[in-house]
Write a protein that holds these residues in place. Sequence first.
Motif, short mmCIF file in Angstrom:
data_model
loop_
_atom_site.label_atom_id
_atom_site.label_comp_id
_atom_site.label_asym_id
_atom_site.label_seq_id
_atom_site.Cartn_x
_atom_site.Cartn_y
_atom_site.Cartn_z
N ALA A 85 45.92 36.28 37.24
CA ALA A 85 44.79 36.77 36.45
C ALA A 85 43.80 37.50 37.35
CB ALA A 85 44.11 35.62 35.75
N ARG A 86 43.97 37.33 38.65
CA ARG A 86 43.11 38.02 39.62
C ARG A 86 43.63 39.43 39.86
NH1 ARG A 86 38.78 35.39 39.11
NH2 ARG A 86 39.14 33.16 39.03
N PRO A 87 42.77 40.33 40.31
CA PRO A 87 43.25 41.71 40.52
C PRO A 87 44.11 41.87 41.77
CG PRO A 87 40.92 41.54 41.07
CD PRO A 87 41.33 40.19 40.59
N ARG A 90 51.58 41.69 42.05
CA ARG A 90 52.49 40.53 42.08
C ARG A 90 53.14 40.31 43.45
NH1 ARG A 90 55.92 39.47 36.64
NH2 ARG A 90 54.18 39.31 35.21
N GLU A 248 59.34 37.96 33.64
CA GLU A 248 58.42 37.48 32.61
C GLU A 248 58.02 36.04 32.92
OE1 GLU A 248 59.62 38.61 28.63
OE2 GLU A 248 58.73 40.48 29.32
N LYS B 53 49.57 36.05 26.84
CA LYS B 53 50.42 36.37 28.00
C LYS B 53 50.69 37.87 28.09
CE LYS B 53 52.70 31.98 28.79
NZ LYS B 53 53.92 31.19 28.59
N MET B 56 47.55 39.51 29.48
CA MET B 56 47.37 39.31 30.93
C MET B 56 48.53 39.88 31.74
SD MET B 56 44.46 37.96 31.02
CE MET B 56 44.34 37.72 32.77
N GLU B 57 49.48 40.47 31.07
CA GLU B 57 50.68 41.06 31.68
C GLU B 57 51.53 40.02 32.41
OE1 GLU B 57 50.65 44.37 34.56
OE2 GLU B 57 50.91 45.68 32.85
N PHE B 58 51.56 38.80 31.88
CA PHE B 58 52.50 37.81 32.41
C PHE B 58 53.88 38.09 31.83
CE2 PHE B 58 48.67 34.76 32.37
CZ PHE B 58 48.22 35.29 33.55
N ILE B 59 53.87 38.61 30.61
CA ILE B 59 55.11 39.07 29.98
C ILE B 59 54.86 40.50 29.50
CG2 ILE B 59 55.99 36.80 29.30
CD1 ILE B 59 54.92 37.22 26.55
N TYR B 60 55.95 41.22 29.29
CA TYR B 60 55.80 42.63 28.91
C TYR B 60 56.21 42.83 27.45
CZ TYR B 60 55.40 43.20 33.91
OH TYR B 60 54.98 43.09 35.21
N LEU B 75 45.27 46.12 36.54
CA LEU B 75 44.67 45.60 37.78
C LEU B 75 43.18 45.89 37.82
CD1 LEU B 75 46.99 46.13 40.88
CD2 LEU B 75 46.33 44.02 39.78
N LYS B 78 41.50 43.61 35.30
CA LYS B 78 41.43 42.20 35.70
C LYS B 78 40.19 41.88 36.53
CE LYS B 78 46.25 40.80 35.36
NZ LYS B 78 47.50 40.53 36.08
N LYS B 79 39.60 42.91 37.12
CA LYS B 79 38.35 42.69 37.86
C LYS B 79 37.23 42.27 36.92
CE LYS B 79 39.39 45.94 41.54
NZ LYS B 79 39.24 47.33 41.98
N PHE B 83 39.94 34.27 33.24
CA PHE B 83 41.02 33.71 32.42
C PHE B 83 41.25 32.23 32.74
CE2 PHE B 83 45.68 32.85 32.16
CZ PHE B 83 45.79 32.84 30.78
N HIS B 103 39.44 31.40 44.77
CA HIS B 103 39.43 32.39 43.70
C HIS B 103 38.42 33.51 43.94
CE1 HIS B 103 42.51 30.73 41.21
NE2 HIS B 103 42.10 29.55 41.65
N LEU B 106 40.34 35.85 46.17
CA LEU B 106 41.39 36.57 45.45
C LEU B 106 40.80 37.60 44.48
CD1 LEU B 106 43.94 33.74 44.62
CD2 LEU B 106 44.11 35.45 46.39
N SER B 107 39.61 37.31 43.96
CA SER B 107 39.03 38.26 43.02
C SER B 107 38.33 39.41 43.74
CB SER B 107 38.06 37.56 42.06
OG SER B 107 37.03 37.00 42.81
N LYS B 108 38.31 39.36 45.06
CA LYS B 108 37.74 40.44 45.90
C LYS B 108 36.29 40.72 45.51
CE LYS B 108 42.32 42.39 46.30
NZ LYS B 108 43.29 43.24 45.64
N ALA B 150 36.96 30.87 36.13
CA ALA B 150 37.04 32.04 35.25
C ALA B 150 35.72 32.82 35.26
CB ALA B 150 37.41 31.60 33.84
#
Lengths: 250, 247
Positions: A85-87, A90, A248, B53, B56-60, B75, B78-79, B83, B103, B106-108, B150
């Motif tokens: 969920a972070r920018p 992958r 996925e 999902k 959040m692009e966990f699945i397409y 991307l 997501k900034k 979530f 986090h 990671l979130s820069k 989040a």
Amino acid sequence: MMRLILINTQEWLRLKFFHVVLFLAFIYLAISSLLGSLSFVEQHRLILDFGLAGLEVTTFFVSAFLSTHALHRDIERKTIQILLARPIPRWHLLVGYLGSLIALNLIIATVLGGILFFFLEKMTMAPQLVVSVFFILLKSIVLCSFGLLTGALARPMFGLVLTISYWMIAYSIPDLKFFSEKLKNETLIFLSNGLDYLIPQFYRFNWKDFHFITADLQYSQLGWAFLHSISWIAILMILASLFFKRKEIV
Amino acid sequence: MNALTVKNLKKSFKTDFYKKPVEVLKNIHFQVAQGRFVGLIGPNGAGKTTTIKCLMEFIYPDQGEIQFFSDSSILEAKKKIGFLPERPYFQEFLTGVEFLNLHWTLSKSSGDFNQRALQVLDQVKLTHAKDKKLRDYSKGMLQRIGIAQALLAQPEFLILDEPMSGLDPDGRILIKDILKNLNNQKMTTLMSSHLLEDVEELCQDLVIVHKGEIKYCGSIEEFKTNFRTLEDAYRAFKLQFEADYNV
């Protein structure tokens, strides 16, 4: 990426599996030292042959099991969802796994290699021992990359079987070639020659026994083995990233 | 302006190699306007989590379009997104602050981490437990630290998947208070939930998903006209569309 490497390393270091494998490796090294002390002439040979084989098997177990299970564990626990969920792209996650597995194998190599050196009590062998340990480490990284690739493609147990097979074939290609030539079977000869290009040639830098430790290795051999391993790591990680990009996360 | 626009989203899953794919999302389309608190509701297996999902692009998705703000890439979007998945696992050997620091990196995000961490910990009422290991947190506290991560990067849009599932009454009250505060601050939020009373209390807009299709998308006030509670309105609405579609 460094944070991902650090957090994964911290997690791996807490795993019971890792503790058990390390404990077994200590026992194995102690036995190799005991066996060495029973021998009069071949003391160093026994310690080295057994010790380095133990080191390779330990890094093999850690690399194969953890690399194939890394991704699935985070998917099951949904940790990966919070991370993705972070920018971050992958592939950063894959590099995070690989980096932490390198760190883990480095710890194993340093600790077990140090103990081995302590048992040897022979300073003159130090450079060769370092070279052997370094190439065991490189092989383990190739294996980790393959494990991550199979982890991105298949279920962990299937990935593990593939990774173990990969490791075994990477060492057995000369035997396969020998048998196929003896059988004079053209298909088998073609297959074994093909495998030689498709799988890393670990057998060419299997320098973990006494013969190699005492003989002087050529720089060209070392350079070739290094480039060979790095190339395989790059190829496998690029493939793993491509597959993981489309994976996925259900 | 919309924080999120979803158009004609379709998604199928293959359950077995030899079986036909199961269509989980058939035609999902909805919008989330900026500053609105939107509830995504529907029965189990309706497609709520699958929709999230996809977002959040966990699945397409097989088909369809997802647009966050005016960002062209996920991307970049997501900034601006915070979530929280349903019942996640957090690295239990970290303390609350260490977890937030992970986090933050990671979130820069830029700025002073310590100050921001204290702000969000205060927001989720966990300041007293900031140096405690996560393994010593209760379920409710873990959910609150999840909300804190989040919120950490000061998102413009919050996506919460069942934030109150599995919590005891005290935990639910605390989470609800946090979400109410966020609502007062006009934080754009999409929250999936099974609990109609929570949705009624927190949300302004409603999206109802049933068997992979959107059955309603609009304001709660409008939805429950002529009914006393959201539950009553939902009951009547469900009876009506079940009759219409012979479900």
